[in-house]
Each structure stands twice: as structure tokens, then as C-alpha cells.
Design an enzyme around this catalytic site. Structure first.
Site, PDB file in Angstrom:
ATOM      1  N   ASP A  16       0.866  -1.188   0.000  1.00  0.00           N
ATOM      2  CA  ASP A  16       0.000   0.000   0.000  1.00  0.00           C
ATOM      3  C   ASP A  16       0.897   1.230   0.000  1.00  0.00           C
ATOM      4  O   ASP A  16       2.116   1.131   0.154  1.00  0.00           O
ATOM      5  CB  ASP A  16      -0.921  -0.008   1.224  1.00  0.00           C
ATOM      6  N   GLY A  49      -3.246   9.015  -4.790  1.00  0.00           N
ATOM      7  CA  GLY A  49      -4.470   9.607  -5.324  1.00  0.00           C
ATOM      8  C   GLY A  49      -4.260  10.910  -6.069  1.00  0.00           C
ATOM      9  O   GLY A  49      -5.135  11.363  -6.809  1.00  0.00           O
ATOM     10  N   CYS A  80      -4.545  -1.608  -1.884  1.00  0.00           N
ATOM     11  CA  CYS A  80      -4.731  -0.195  -2.227  1.00  0.00           C
ATOM     12  C   CYS A  80      -5.656  -0.129  -3.433  1.00  0.00           C
ATOM     13  O   CYS A  80      -5.345  -0.703  -4.485  1.00  0.00           O
ATOM     14  CB  CYS A  80      -3.382   0.443  -2.546  1.00  0.00           C
ATOM     15  N   THR A  82      -6.483   2.512  -5.305  1.00  0.00           N
ATOM     16  CA  THR A  82      -5.932   3.312  -6.397  1.00  0.00           C
ATOM     17  C   THR A  82      -4.931   2.496  -7.203  1.00  0.00           C
ATOM     18  O   THR A  82      -4.990   2.440  -8.435  1.00  0.00           O
ATOM     19  CB  THR A  82      -5.259   4.585  -5.861  1.00  0.00           C
ATOM     20  N   CYS A 194     -11.008   3.037  -0.348  1.00  0.00           N
ATOM     21  CA  CYS A 194      -9.598   3.237  -0.044  1.00  0.00           C
ATOM     22  C   CYS A 194      -9.345   2.473   1.240  1.00  0.00           C
ATOM     23  O   CYS A 194     -10.131   2.603   2.200  1.00  0.00           O
ATOM     24  CB  CYS A 194      -9.263   4.716   0.131  1.00  0.00           C
ATOM     25  N   HIS A 196      -7.372   2.929   3.540  1.00  0.00           N
ATOM     26  CA  HIS A 196      -7.188   3.792   4.707  1.00  0.00           C
ATOM     27  C   HIS A 196      -8.524   4.115   5.390  1.00  0.00           C
ATOM     28  O   HIS A 196      -8.572   4.315   6.611  1.00  0.00           O
ATOM     29  CB  HIS A 196      -6.541   5.122   4.299  1.00  0.00           C
TER      30      HIS A 196
END
EC number: 5.1.1.3
Length: 270
Positions: A16, A49, A80, A82, A194, A196
Site C-alpha cells: 500500500d 491519489g 490499495c 488506487t 480506499c 485507509h
């Protein structure tokens, strides 16, 4: 049938930009508590991002190639959204081991929404990807999908796992970014696109005020990893995991308590 002992020392590699992938690692460790782990964070490249597709589709395969060469994992998990939506196909084409990606959980969200209005929070790079368009068309064509790019939530999650208080404005702005759009007041389900973002789910719920169903793909990813490594006879006890960063190891000091909780006690630089 006996498990494969020859693979037992080969780790699972999680990748990530930062520590967002811990939300995926947590679910994986629930299923495979003794599997050896290498967790790689591309802090030198953060935030993904805000980078172009061209830059990421070059950077990510190169980094993963170096990581696979160094740590000899039996499987790679790109934890991740993205990175997965941009580079997953390229990575799979250059690595000769299984690669599990992370994509927005639009399908499960479409199955649980009652109002038919789904919010999607991701990085700006993720929410504009054609991959997301295809997921929406295939699994939520009869639903309303409202997207909002909230890159500041990455920093909110990183701050929280450093043991500090996240900036509430980052949380409130992300929620407002969904609610202020047409039909935003009807959202009952939010896809956290995402890795996170599940780390600040509690803070997001408080900002919404009303009850929201939050959906992310971490459990499904863990189940996929477990399936693909089902022939491995893992060690009887867990060993210390390794956290590798493209930045400086000294920058990880504020995260040590959190990382130790996940058994990541060895640190390395790529």
C-alpha cells in the site's frame, strides 16, 4: 491432504502507499494468524491519489518486482484501491505469482442498500477510473452511485494510527462532499474505496449523524488470500513480521505501537 510445508516460510506480501492496508491485513490475520507477513508501504510515493495514471502504472510494477525479488513471497496483495484500479493488470503480467487486488465494493453495497442510493468515498484517482464505471454498470445499474474524492481521509487515518487526533474537518468535508450532491440525503450505504478509510469509519459515522452502512472489501480480500494459500501448512506459531518502506525507517517511529499490534516488529528500507 497434508499441507505444503515448502511454502510455509514464504510470506504473504501486502502493498500500500501507507498503513491503510492494515485494514486488509487485520482480516487476513483473523483467518491465517500464523502466516508470515511482509508489509510494504510506498511512503516515498504517497499520495497515490494525486498522481497520474501513467506514473503509477510504471512505479507500482517496478516496486513490486523489487519486493518480490527481495522477500520471495508466495502471493502479493495490493491493499490499495488506487494502485489496483490502475496497475493490477500490469502487475499480474510481470509477476509469476498470484496477485490479489483491491477494488471498490460496489457489488456488495448494491445488495444491502434499501434506498438504492450509494455513496462512494475514494481518492480522486480511484473515483475517476473506468474500472469503477464498469463495476457500477455491472452491479449497480439500477442504483444511484454518488462519488466523492476525499484524499484528506488518508492523512486522517495516518494521523490516527500515529496515536494523534485526526483533523475533524477532513472527516466532515468528506461526508459533506457526498451529502451535498443530488440525492445525497438518501444515501444509506457508503463504499469505502480506499483501504485507509475503514480506519476512520467510526469518525465518519459520527459525522453522518444518521446510521449508515459502511462497506469495504477487506474481508472478501482476506478470504481470497486464504483460498489461494489453502495448500500451505502455516507455522504452528506466528513469527515477527517485517514492515518495509520506500521512505526512511526513522519516519516509522510514531507508528511502532500500531505496527507491533499487527506483529510487524522488523523494519527495513527498500
Amino acid at each position: 491432504m497434508a499441507g505444503n510445508r515448502s511454502k510455509a516460510t514464504q510470506p504473504i506480501l501486502f502493498f500500500d502507499t501507507g498503513i491503510g492496508g492494515l485494514s486488509v491485513l487485520k482480516e487476513a490475520q483473523n483467518l491465517m494468524p500464523n502466516a508470515p507477513i511482509v508489509y510494504a508501504a510506498d511512503y516515498a510515493g504517497m499520495p497515490y491519489g494525486m498522481k497520474s495514471e501513467e506514473e503509477l502504472s510504471t512505479r507500482i510494477p517496478l516496486l513490486l518486482g523489487r519486493l518480490v525479488e527481495r522477500y520471495n513471497p508466495q502471493l502479493v496483495t495490493i491493499a490499495c484501491n488506487t494502485a489496483s484500479t490502475i496497475a493490477l493488470d500490469v502487475v499480474r503480467s510481470v509477476l509469476d505469482i498470484p496477485v490479489v487486488g483491491t477494488v471498490p465494493a460496489i457489488k456488495p453495497a448494491s445488495l444491502v442498500t434499501k434506498t438504492g442510493v450509494i455513496g462512494l468515498l475514494g481518492t480522486r484517482a480511484t473515483i475517476r477510473q473506468p474500472y469503477v464505471d464498469r463495476l457500477a454498470a455491472e452491479f449497480a445499474s439500477d442504483k444511484t452511485l454518488i462519488r466523492f474524492g476525499a484524499p484528506d481521509l488518508v492523512e486522517a487515518a495516518e494521523t490516527k494510527l500515529r496515536g494523534q487526533t485526526s483533523n475533524q474537518k477532513f472527516i466532515d468535508d468528506a461526508v459533506a462532499g457526498l451529502l451535498k450532491q443530488e440525492h445525497g440525503d438518501q444515501i444509506d450505504t457508503v463504499v469505502l474505496a480506499c483501504t485507509h478509510f475503514p480506519l476512520v469509519q467510526e469518525e465518519l459515522q459520527k459525522s453522518f449523524v444518521r446510521a449508515i452502512q459502511f462497506i469495504d472489501g477487506s474481508r472478501g480480500i482476506a478470504q481470497r488470500i486464504n483460498y489461494l494459500t489453502s495448500d500451505t501448512e502455516w507455522p504452528k506459531t506466528a513469527k515477527n513480521g517485517t514492515f518495509v518502506t520506500t521512505g526512511a525507517v526513522t519516519q516509522l517511529q510514531p507508528y511502532h505501537q500500531t505496527l507491533t499490534h499487527f506483529g510487524l516488529t522488523e523494519f527495513d528500507e527498500l
